[in-house]
Design a protein around this motif. Sequence first.
Motif, PDB file in Angstrom:
ATOM      1  N   PHE A  10       0.847  -1.186   0.000  1.00 38.87           N
ATOM      2  CA  PHE A  10       0.000   0.000   0.000  1.00 38.87           C
ATOM      3  C   PHE A  10       0.887   1.242   0.000  1.00 38.87           C
ATOM      4  CE2 PHE A  10       0.735  -0.971   4.476  1.00 38.87           C
ATOM      5  CZ  PHE A  10       1.001   0.270   5.043  1.00 38.87           C
ATOM      6  N   ASP A  11       0.286   2.357  -0.315  1.00 39.64           N
ATOM      7  CA  ASP A  11       0.969   3.645  -0.301  1.00 39.64           C
ATOM      8  C   ASP A  11       0.544   4.445   0.911  1.00 39.64           C
ATOM      9  OD1 ASP A  11       2.427   3.419  -2.705  1.00 39.64           O
ATOM     10  OD2 ASP A  11       0.657   3.947  -3.878  1.00 39.64           O
ATOM     11  N   ALA A  12       1.462   5.252   1.437  1.00 42.54           N
ATOM     12  CA  ALA A  12       1.149   6.137   2.552  1.00 42.54           C
ATOM     13  C   ALA A  12       1.924   7.438   2.392  1.00 42.54           C
ATOM     14  CB  ALA A  12       1.503   5.481   3.886  1.00 42.54           C
ATOM     15  N   ILE A  13       1.281   8.524   2.776  1.00 44.63           N
ATOM     16  CA  ILE A  13       1.921   9.836   2.731  1.00 44.63           C
ATOM     17  C   ILE A  13       1.836  10.457   4.122  1.00 44.63           C
ATOM     18  CG2 ILE A  13       1.938  12.129   1.682  1.00 44.63           C
ATOM     19  CD1 ILE A  13       0.434  10.930  -0.711  1.00 44.63           C
ATOM     20  N   ILE A  14       2.990  10.759   4.704  1.00 45.88           N
ATOM     21  CA  ILE A  14       3.047  11.450   5.991  1.00 45.88           C
ATOM     22  C   ILE A  14       3.158  12.940   5.699  1.00 45.88           C
ATOM     23  CG2 ILE A  14       4.266  11.674   8.184  1.00 45.88           C
ATOM     24  CD1 ILE A  14       5.404   8.874   7.724  1.00 45.88           C
ATOM     25  N   VAL A  15       2.247  13.719   6.271  1.00 48.45           N
ATOM     26  CA  VAL A  15       2.177  15.151   5.964  1.00 48.45           C
ATOM     27  C   VAL A  15       2.412  15.969   7.227  1.00 48.45           C
ATOM     28  CG1 VAL A  15       0.822  16.992   4.910  1.00 48.45           C
ATOM     29  CG2 VAL A  15       0.438  14.615   4.229  1.00 48.45           C
ATOM     30  N   SER A  16       3.325  16.921   7.156  1.00 50.88           N
ATOM     31  CA  SER A  16       3.559  17.836   8.275  1.00 50.88           C
ATOM     32  C   SER A  16       3.325  19.271   7.825  1.00 50.88           C
ATOM     33  CB  SER A  16       4.983  17.682   8.821  1.00 50.88           C
ATOM     34  OG  SER A  16       5.928  18.130   7.873  1.00 50.88           O
ATOM     35  N   HIS A  17       3.355  20.184   8.782  1.00 54.40           N
ATOM     36  CA  HIS A  17       3.150  21.589   8.467  1.00 54.40           C
ATOM     37  C   HIS A  17       4.328  22.153   7.688  1.00 54.40           C
ATOM     38  CE1 HIS A  17       3.173  25.970   9.207  1.00 54.40           C
ATOM     39  NE2 HIS A  17       1.859  25.859   9.227  1.00 54.40           N
ATOM     40  N   GLY A  18       5.540  21.814   8.108  1.00 51.23           N
ATOM     41  CA  GLY A  18       6.723  22.332   7.455  1.00 51.23           C
ATOM     42  C   GLY A  18       7.088  23.713   7.955  1.00 51.23           C
ATOM     43  N   GLN A  19       8.042  24.311   7.286  1.00 52.87           N
ATOM     44  CA  GLN A  19       8.556  25.620   7.672  1.00 52.87           C
ATOM     45  C   GLN A  19       8.431  26.573   6.480  1.00 52.87           C
ATOM     46  OE1 GLN A  19      12.147  25.521  10.049  1.00 52.87           O
ATOM     47  NE2 GLN A  19      12.955  27.341   9.032  1.00 52.87           N
ATOM     48  N   PRO A  20       7.370  27.373   6.449  1.00 45.95           N
ATOM     49  CA  PRO A  20       7.140  28.241   5.279  1.00 45.95           C
ATOM     50  C   PRO A  20       8.313  29.150   4.931  1.00 45.95           C
ATOM     51  CG  PRO A  20       5.198  28.178   6.682  1.00 45.95           C
ATOM     52  CD  PRO A  20       6.289  27.474   7.434  1.00 45.95           C
ATOM     53  N   SER A  21       9.047  29.613   5.937  1.00 41.93           N
ATOM     54  CA  SER A  21      10.171  30.509   5.667  1.00 41.93           C
ATOM     55  C   SER A  21      11.357  29.793   5.025  1.00 41.93           C
ATOM     56  CB  SER A  21      10.623  31.184   6.967  1.00 41.93           C
ATOM     57  OG  SER A  21      11.087  30.218   7.897  1.00 41.93           O
ATOM     58  N   ASP A  22      11.408  28.476   5.191  1.00 40.57           N
ATOM     59  CA  ASP A  22      12.503  27.671   4.629  1.00 40.57           C
ATOM     60  C   ASP A  22      11.964  26.261   4.383  1.00 40.57           C
ATOM     61  OD1 ASP A  22      14.877  26.650   3.782  1.00 40.57           O
ATOM     62  OD2 ASP A  22      15.980  26.987   5.647  1.00 40.57           O
ATOM     63  N   PRO A  23      11.153  26.081   3.339  1.00 43.50           N
ATOM     64  CA  PRO A  23      10.455  24.812   3.116  1.00 43.50           C
ATOM     65  C   PRO A  23      11.348  23.588   3.048  1.00 43.50           C
ATOM     66  CG  PRO A  23       9.587  26.520   1.674  1.00 43.50           C
ATOM     67  CD  PRO A  23      10.824  27.088   2.321  1.00 43.50           C
ATOM     68  N   GLU A  24      12.566  23.735   2.540  1.00 43.04           N
ATOM     69  CA  GLU A  24      13.422  22.565   2.356  1.00 43.04           C
ATOM     70  C   GLU A  24      13.838  21.921   3.673  1.00 43.04           C
ATOM     71  OE1 GLU A  24      13.878  21.028  -0.505  1.00 43.04           O
ATOM     72  OE2 GLU A  24      12.489  22.554  -1.241  1.00 43.04           O
ATOM     73  N   VAL A  25      13.900  22.732   4.745  1.00 37.49           N
ATOM     74  CA  VAL A  25      14.225  22.162   6.061  1.00 37.49           C
ATOM     75  C   VAL A  25      13.153  21.171   6.482  1.00 37.49           C
ATOM     76  CG1 VAL A  25      14.515  22.677   8.515  1.00 37.49           C
ATOM     77  CG2 VAL A  25      15.569  24.153   6.801  1.00 37.49           C
ATOM     78  N   GLY A  26      11.899  21.597   6.406  1.00 41.06           N
ATOM     79  CA  GLY A  26      10.800  20.706   6.762  1.00 41.06           C
ATOM     80  C   GLY A  26      10.695  19.517   5.834  1.00 41.06           C
ATOM     81  N   GLU A  27      10.968  19.727   4.556  1.00 37.03           N
ATOM     82  CA  GLU A  27      10.916  18.626   3.597  1.00 37.03           C
ATOM     83  C   GLU A  27      11.948  17.553   3.932  1.00 37.03           C
ATOM     84  OE1 GLU A  27       8.902  17.982   0.640  1.00 37.03           O
ATOM     85  OE2 GLU A  27       7.698  19.299   1.910  1.00 37.03           O
ATOM     86  N   ALA A  28      13.135  17.979   4.314  1.00 39.74           N
ATOM     87  CA  ALA A  28      14.176  17.020   4.676  1.00 39.74           C
ATOM     88  C   ALA A  28      13.781  16.243   5.933  1.00 39.74           C
ATOM     89  CB  ALA A  28      15.500  17.746   4.899  1.00 39.74           C
ATOM     90  N   GLU A  29      13.196  16.935   6.908  1.00 43.66           N
ATOM     91  CA  GLU A  29      12.787  16.268   8.146  1.00 43.66           C
ATOM     92  C   GLU A  29      11.700  15.234   7.899  1.00 43.66           C
ATOM     93  OE1 GLU A  29      13.668  19.928  11.299  1.00 43.66           O
ATOM     94  OE2 GLU A  29      11.605  19.457  10.703  1.00 43.66           O
ATOM     95  N   ILE A  30      10.678  15.596   7.138  1.00 44.55           N
ATOM     96  CA  ILE A  30       9.574  14.662   6.938  1.00 44.55           C
ATOM     97  C   ILE A  30       9.987  13.521   6.021  1.00 44.55           C
ATOM     98  CG2 ILE A  30       8.454  15.719   4.919  1.00 44.55           C
ATOM     99  CD1 ILE A  30       6.735  14.428   8.144  1.00 44.55           C
ATOM    100  N   ALA A  31      10.915  13.776   5.099  1.00 46.47           N
ATOM    101  CA  ALA A  31      11.432  12.698   4.255  1.00 46.47           C
ATOM    102  C   ALA A  31      12.208  11.682   5.089  1.00 46.47           C
ATOM    103  CB  ALA A  31      12.319  13.272   3.155  1.00 46.47           C
ATOM    104  N   ALA A  32      12.976  12.174   6.062  1.00 46.50           N
ATOM    105  CA  ALA A  32      13.735  11.275   6.938  1.00 46.50           C
ATOM    106  C   ALA A  32      12.794  10.431   7.791  1.00 46.50           C
ATOM    107  CB  ALA A  32      14.676  12.080   7.823  1.00 46.50           C
ATOM    108  N   LEU A  33      11.731  11.056   8.311  1.00 41.44           N
ATOM    109  CA  LEU A  33      10.758  10.300   9.091  1.00 41.44           C
ATOM    110  C   LEU A  33      10.076   9.248   8.232  1.00 41.44           C
ATOM    111  CD1 LEU A  33       9.083   9.793  11.643  1.00 41.44           C
ATOM    112  CD2 LEU A  33       7.544  11.630  10.898  1.00 41.44           C
ATOM    113  N   ALA A  34       9.675   9.620   7.025  1.00 42.81           N
ATOM    114  CA  ALA A  34       9.022   8.666   6.132  1.00 42.81           C
ATOM    115  C   ALA A  34       9.944   7.496   5.803  1.00 42.81           C
ATOM    116  CB  ALA A  34       8.585   9.377   4.848  1.00 42.81           C
ATOM    117  N   ALA A  35      11.230   7.777   5.640  1.00 43.41           N
ATOM    118  CA  ALA A  35      12.186   6.702   5.363  1.00 43.41           C
ATOM    119  C   ALA A  35      12.293   5.744   6.540  1.00 43.41           C
ATOM    120  CB  ALA A  35      13.551   7.296   5.035  1.00 43.41           C
ATOM    121  N   SER A  36      12.278   6.294   7.770  1.00 46.85           N
ATOM    122  CA  SER A  36      12.352   5.448   8.970  1.00 46.85           C
ATOM    123  C   SER A  36      11.101   4.586   9.106  1.00 46.85           C
ATOM    124  CB  SER A  36      12.523   6.323  10.210  1.00 46.85           C
ATOM    125  OG  SER A  36      13.752   7.019  10.183  1.00 46.85           O
ATOM    126  N   VAL A  37       9.945   5.173   8.816  1.00 48.12           N
ATOM    127  CA  VAL A  37       8.694   4.410   8.869  1.00 48.12           C
ATOM    128  C   VAL A  37       8.683   3.360   7.762  1.00 48.12           C
ATOM    129  CG1 VAL A  37       6.180   4.555   8.634  1.00 48.12           C
ATOM    130  CG2 VAL A  37       7.413   6.316   9.921  1.00 48.12           C
TER     131      VAL A  37
END
Length: 245
Positions: A10-37
């Motif tokens: 199955f597919d799953a998408i983990i979604v977070s708020h992120g950091q609007p002032s610097d989106p790539e920071v939040g993207e890296a964090e949520i990508a790392a969490l998704a990889a661990s899951v």
Amino acid sequence: MTKERGAMPFDAIIVSHGQPSDPEVGEAEIAALAASVGALLPDARVEGVTLAARGKIEALSAERPGALIYPMFMADGWFTQVQLPRRLAPDVGPQLVTFGMDCTLPMLAARWLRDIAKDHGLDPSDIDLVIAGHGSGKSKRVSAATYTFADQLAAEFAPKSCRCGFVEEAPSLEEALTGLGQQSICLPYFAAKRGHVLDDLPQAVAATGYKGIVLDPIGLNPDVPAMIADALRWRATTSDVSVCV
């Protein structure tokens, strides 16, 4: 009785708020969490995305019809109930219980606190516990989720006392941290170590002379990926929205 939804993969998408002032920071964090899951769900495709990254949740959800949506938020509110559903592709879903409101989270936190107490030679009954939350000047839903978590955690951990303090509403972080000694623990009820956890909380600690233990946000606990994996695995095979149902 539960209704069978199907087996993996199955597919799953983990979604977070992120950091609007610097989106790539939040993207890296949520990508790392998704990889661990995803490492715990070898037959599933788990990806992470933030609301702050313009167009990404729309594109990814369109590419993953039927994907489970896991909101990495502490409470249900406008972001999870209005903005996220509005931005998702029509064929995606269902959406699971928000991370901070999953009833298995207090049990995870209680195990963590027992380990911390043991490491410091403390008994839970001697510990004053502070839950540091965000709060909101617009809605009580955020603080209500924090209080619910605090009550459930206190029932599991049985500390000497348990209180909440907030960034954006009363009681403040300063009020909650004042008057406590070294036998106290502050647990930030946040998903990530950014913003308020790096600024407001340290300022409150300094202003009050708090000498107790300050933990990382609950979202950074090393057992969180397994908790999320369990929730996704459960929802992939049943019609229930939570492992607690």
